[in-house]
Enzyme design. Structure first.
Site, PDB file in Angstrom:
ATOM      1  N   TYR A 162     -14.508  16.991   8.823  1.00  0.00           N
ATOM      2  CA  TYR A 162     -15.086  15.628   8.274  1.00  0.00           C
ATOM      3  C   TYR A 162     -16.023  14.914   9.152  1.00  0.00           C
ATOM      4  CZ  TYR A 162     -14.118  11.795   4.886  1.00  0.00           C
ATOM      5  OH  TYR A 162     -14.196  10.898   3.792  1.00  0.00           O
ATOM      6  N   LYS A 212     -16.877   6.404   7.780  1.00  0.00           N
ATOM      7  CA  LYS A 212     -16.029   5.865   7.468  1.00  0.00           C
ATOM      8  C   LYS A 212     -15.488   4.695   8.455  1.00  0.00           C
ATOM      9  CE  LYS A 212     -15.209   7.785   3.179  1.00  0.00           C
ATOM     10  NZ  LYS A 212     -15.473   6.794   1.948  1.00  0.00           N
TER      11      LYS A 212
END
Length: 266
Positions: free
Chosen positions: A156, A163
């Protein structure tokens, strides 16, 4: 006669491309709860998005590039002409180049990172701008899709940074929009099999981690478990909830890392 949860509401859902997306699931569940749904999508995805919309019984998909600030005026006017106002909006927009999702954090092309941040984080504020201009005096609800950013994942990488920015931005939007009666919340979902998930290297490792650690069974094919929570946040049942990150992940986020005995026995 029982009143449906979102009866009479008009809801904007961004990011619908395929029938397997969380955004599609939200649109479907919102329609089932009595809402009227407006969909947007990128120009390049409109053919697929319109096919998905047709399966929902939605007439059209409005073209909208959330990274283009000038696009806001056009989409606001199009929505105003079609439905007049918005009671809620879902931000389901994210992107990062594959090189930004795995490997080392250093040395990644900054141009790609800037696009990732603009697409995945800044566009949430642009969605808020749309909703702010079309919300009734009684208020509205903004919801964004998140993936827990409190720790560093083995995959990620830079999307995790985006995020984290999204989570911070959500708190500031809750601060600014509250005076207008607009709530801003995120739903941090566990790993779901979507088109976007297919671009994450090591996605299967995430599924293995959830199967081992989440206290509740986690079905990575069930978008409704996330969509139903989004619909709750759209509704008056969540009228006093803002600035929140609501985890829909089978409880994975609440579990500490398993301890290992020094002798390796467990």
């Amino acid at each position: 006669m029982t009143t449906q949860l979102l009866e009479g509401r008009t809801i904007l859902v961004t990011g619908v491309v395929t029938t397997g997306s969380i955004a599609y699931g939200v649109a479907r569940r919102a329609l089932a709860q009595g809402a009227r749904v407006v969909l947007t999508g990128l120009e390049r995805d409109l053919e697929k998005a319109r096919s998905a919309a047709a399966s929902l019984g939605v007439d059209d998909v409005l073209p909208y590039d959330a990274t283009d600030p000038e696009a806001v005026d056009a989409v606001v006017e199009a929505i105003r002409v079609r439905v007049g106002h918005l009671d809620a909006a879902l931000h389901a927009i994210a992107f990062a180049p594959r090189a930004a999702l795995s490997g080392d954090m250093v040395g990644v092309d900054p141009v790609g990172l800037e696009k990732a941040f603009r697409t995945s984080t800044v566009s949430y504020a642009e969605t808020a701008r749309i909703l702010q201009r079309l919300a009734p005096a009684s208020g509205a609800s903004l919801v964004g899709l998140d993936f827990d950013a409190t720790g560093a994942w083995s995959v990620y990488n830079w999307m995790g940074v985006c995020k984290a920015g999204l989570e911070s931005l959500n708190r500031y939007l809750a601060r600014d929009l509250g005076r207008l009666g607009i709530r801003a919340n995120l739903v941090a979902a566990g790993p779901i099999h979507t088109r976007a998930a297919g671009g994450i290297p090591g996605f299967e490792d995430l599924l293995d981690a959830w199967a081992e650690r989440a206290p509740l069974p986690w079905d990575p094919h069930d978008v409704d478990q996330v969509a139903d929570t989004v619909c709750f946040l759209f509704s008056d049942l969540a009228r006093a909830v803002t600035g929140e990150i609501l985890h829909v992940d089978g409880g994975y986020h609440a579990m500490a890392a398993p301890l290992r005995r020094r002798d390796g026995a467990g």
